[in-house]
Design a protein around this motif. Structure first.
Motif, mmCIF file in Angstrom:
data_model
loop_
_atom_site.group_PDB
_atom_site.id
_atom_site.type_symbol
_atom_site.label_atom_id
_atom_site.label_comp_id
_atom_site.label_asym_id
_atom_site.label_seq_id
_atom_site.Cartn_x
_atom_site.Cartn_y
_atom_site.Cartn_z
ATOM 1 N N ALA A 11 -4.683 6.749 -32.946
ATOM 2 C CA ALA A 11 -6.163 5.832 -32.805
ATOM 3 C C ALA A 11 -6.863 5.559 -33.552
ATOM 4 N N ILE A 12 -6.267 5.907 -35.682
ATOM 5 C CA ILE A 12 -7.382 5.224 -36.042
ATOM 6 C C ILE A 12 -6.137 4.983 -37.224
ATOM 7 N N GLU A 13 -5.354 4.636 -37.416
ATOM 8 C CA GLU A 13 -3.825 5.076 -38.362
ATOM 9 C C GLU A 13 -3.094 3.583 -37.265
ATOM 10 N N PRO A 14 -3.453 2.452 -37.162
ATOM 11 C CA PRO A 14 -2.648 1.465 -36.614
ATOM 12 C C PRO A 14 -1.390 1.434 -36.923
ATOM 13 N N GLY A 15 -0.209 0.980 -35.757
ATOM 14 C CA GLY A 15 1.483 1.020 -36.620
ATOM 15 C C GLY A 15 1.626 2.484 -36.688
ATOM 16 N N VAL A 16 0.904 3.712 -36.103
ATOM 17 C CA VAL A 16 1.633 5.141 -36.729
ATOM 18 C C VAL A 16 1.621 5.286 -34.972
ATOM 19 N N THR A 17 3.180 5.560 -34.800
ATOM 20 C CA THR A 17 3.660 5.959 -33.167
ATOM 21 C C THR A 17 4.340 7.371 -33.173
ATOM 22 N N ASP A 19 6.578 9.577 -30.299
ATOM 23 C CA ASP A 19 7.575 10.028 -28.974
ATOM 24 C C ASP A 19 6.870 9.889 -27.597
ATOM 25 N N ALA A 20 6.973 9.665 -26.532
ATOM 26 C CA ALA A 20 6.251 9.681 -25.397
ATOM 27 C C ALA A 20 7.345 10.891 -23.948
ATOM 28 N N ASP A 21 8.502 11.117 -25.205
ATOM 29 C CA ASP A 21 9.196 12.244 -23.862
ATOM 30 C C ASP A 21 9.179 13.098 -24.965
ATOM 31 N N GLU A 22 8.285 13.839 -25.698
ATOM 32 C CA GLU A 22 7.864 15.087 -26.115
ATOM 33 C C GLU A 22 6.504 15.149 -26.753
ATOM 34 N N ILE A 23 6.208 16.473 -26.128
ATOM 35 C CA ILE A 23 5.133 16.686 -25.754
ATOM 36 C C ILE A 23 4.036 16.302 -27.269
ATOM 37 N N GLN A 24 2.807 15.381 -26.579
ATOM 38 C CA GLN A 24 1.924 15.417 -27.988
ATOM 39 C C GLN A 24 0.716 16.352 -28.152
ATOM 40 N N MET A 25 -0.051 16.105 -29.345
ATOM 41 C CA MET A 25 -0.829 16.581 -29.955
ATOM 42 C C MET A 25 -2.039 15.216 -30.810
ATOM 43 N N MET A 26 -2.023 15.759 -31.434
ATOM 44 C CA MET A 26 -2.581 14.386 -32.380
ATOM 45 C C MET A 26 -2.150 13.996 -33.592
ATOM 46 N N HIS A 27 -2.232 13.191 -34.068
ATOM 47 C CA HIS A 27 -1.473 12.939 -35.359
ATOM 48 C C HIS A 27 -2.719 12.496 -36.839
ATOM 49 N N ASN A 28 -2.084 13.590 -37.827
ATOM 50 C CA ASN A 28 -3.454 14.269 -39.072
ATOM 51 C C ASN A 28 -4.672 14.477 -38.187
ATOM 52 N N ASP A 29 -4.881 15.258 -36.744
ATOM 53 C CA ASP A 29 -6.137 15.661 -36.762
ATOM 54 C C ASP A 29 -6.995 14.625 -36.061
ATOM 55 N N PRO A 31 -6.678 11.931 -32.652
ATOM 56 C CA PRO A 31 -6.607 11.809 -30.954
ATOM 57 C C PRO A 31 -5.513 10.378 -31.444
ATOM 58 N N LEU A 32 -4.903 10.208 -29.785
ATOM 59 C CA LEU A 32 -3.484 9.060 -29.811
ATOM 60 C C LEU A 32 -3.906 8.995 -28.197
ATOM 61 N N TRP A 33 -3.502 7.949 -28.755
ATOM 62 C CA TRP A 33 -3.607 6.801 -27.741
ATOM 63 C C TRP A 33 -2.129 6.359 -26.816
ATOM 64 N N ALA A 34 -1.971 6.568 -25.553
ATOM 65 C CA ALA A 34 -0.764 6.670 -25.100
ATOM 66 C C ALA A 34 -1.023 4.779 -24.708
#
Ligand code: PLP
Length: 417
Positions: A11-17, A19-29, A31-34
């Motif tokens: 949600a804060i670093e555009p372009g960082v994606t 995988d939706a097939d694995e359980i996800q939490m955050m990226h660099n603490d 949140p994520l957008w689906a």
């Protein structure tokens, strides 16, 4: 069998994606957008198809991470109703006032939406124990859906959390702990437990699924208003996840060509002046909020001193042309009574802040007298009835009743709340 989710995105670093097939939490603490293939969703989940489906939030499954591959953990949720509040609208001086009543969901709060989906995804990925720090409704809802899924749950709640919430969790078999701190402090301990491998941290925005579940609130509003969105949405904001989620829902529907107009509703975040970090940051022109020290409000769900998604809430408020309003803590029961005595609906103290905010925004002309306004009642007000009834008289059944003085003294005027 298809899932339409393509990936998660920071949600804060555009372009960082991710995988939706694995359980996800955050990226660099953060949140994520689906993200979804919205063209494919629009081709399959047409308005006619939707109209033929049962009245349930799961009717939007193509716009959720489960698609039609994953069976939801469900307590037979229905779409929550929109209550038209004509008498209250007239009293307040606004064109149309509607309350989206989330108190009618299975957990008696909107938390059903996020947790039904998050627990579904946890079960799908084989997680056996989930945990969160909660101000009440989320912890209760987690325990209910976890029990339904056969998953263990652990919840930390501040000691003065409403008894209904503690009992929901306890009765469903959650390991319930009371804390002597605030939700964010409990949240840090839950994270430590997660890092030790004790459980999966299912706190809001620390995983991306609850946000998606809450999105169904916005999808329902759009469909219930026949795809003509209201002018204004007022939301009682703690972490703000449902506000972000409704905003995301409306953006996705716009991209899919479902909306009658490209004009989005103006979103207003309402908070108590006893805990108003988002209002303070918004008014100072900031994107990130400062912690509200010693937060005090009976609206326990919005007693949130720091919000992980503060920047997402504030971005949505600014992009929508809305704002943020803090209202007087002492007047929450007055606004609850105003709704209840005019419409027979008992809103939670959190939603009472929306009524106060509407009053302010009408007074200063920010909301026009001809506008269509939606307030979200995030939980049944009945969940908060912990104490004694104020100002109640006693009838002495050992004495005769003097009906003349009874009528004069008690009938024909509203209760003083
Ligand atoms: C009744 C009620 N209203 C509002 C909120 C705030 O929710 P959000 O995190 O979406 O701001 C909560 C959260 O606990 C709640 O229980």
């Amino acid at each position: 069998m298809t899932r339409f989710i393509t990936h998660f995105e920071s949600a804060i670093e555009p372009g960082v994606t991710l995988d939706a097939d694995e359980i996800q939490m955050m990226h660099n603490d953060r949140p994520l957008w689906a993200r979804y293939d919205l063209k494919k969703v629009a081709a399959v989940m047409t308005k006619d198809v939707l109209a033929s489906r049962p009245s349930s939030p799961w009717r939007y499954r193509e716009l959720l991470p489960l698609g039609d591959e994953i069976t939801p953990v469900s307590l037979n949720e229905s779409m929550s109703p929109i209550i038209d509040c004509d008498r209250l609208a007239a009293v307040m001086g606004v064109g149309q006032l509607h309350i989206k009543d989330e108190g009618q969901l299975p957990t008696c709060s909107f938390k059903s939406r996020g947790l039904a989906l998050a627990v579904t995804m946890a079960r799908h990925f084989g997680i056996e124990r989930i945990a969160m720090s909660s101000n009440g409704n989320a912890g209760g809802a987690m325990a209910m859906y976890a029990a339904r899924a056969g998953i263990e749950s652990v919840v930390f709640m501040p000691k003065d959390t409403p008894i209904a919430n503690k009992m929901e969790a306890y009765t469903c078999g959650a390991k319930l702990f009371e804390t002597n701190g605030w939700i964010d402090q409990g949240g840090k301990r839950i994270r430590e437990g997660h890092d030790r491998g004790l459980w999966f941290d299912i706190s809001t925005l620390k995983e991306p699924y609850r946000l998606e579940g809450k999105k169904t609130m916005g999808l329902e509003i759009a469909e219930q208003f026949d795809w003509k969105l209201p002018d204004v949405v007022i939301y009682p904001t703690g972490g703000g996840t449902a506000l972000i989620a409704m905003w995301k829902a409306f953006q996705e529907l716009r991209e899919m060509g479902f909306l009658e107009s490209d004009t989005m509703p103006r979103f207003y975040a309402s908070q108590s002046d006893g805990c108003q970090p988002i209002v303070t940051a918004f008014n100072a022109g900031k994107r990130f909020a400062t912690r509200h020290e010693n937060p005090q409000t009976v609206a326990s769900g919005i007693r949130v001193p720091t919000a992980l998604g503060d920047f997402m809430v504030i971005d949505a408020l600014r992009e929508s042309g809305g704002g943020a309003v803090a209202v007087c803590e002492e007047k929450l029961s007055h606004w609850q009574a105003k709704v209840a005595s005019n419409e027979g609906l008992i809103v939670c103290p959190e939603a009472a802040t929306c009524v106060g905010a509407l009053e302010t925004l009408l007074e200063d002309g920010t909301i026009g007298a001809d506008e269509r306004v939606v307030i979200v009642n995030t939980a049944a007000g009945q969940k908060y009835f912990d104490g004694a009834v104020p100002n109640v008289e006693t009838i002495d059944l050992n004495e005769e009743t003097d009906w003349d003085s009874f009528e004069q003294q008690f009938l024909g005027s509203p209760n003083a709340v």
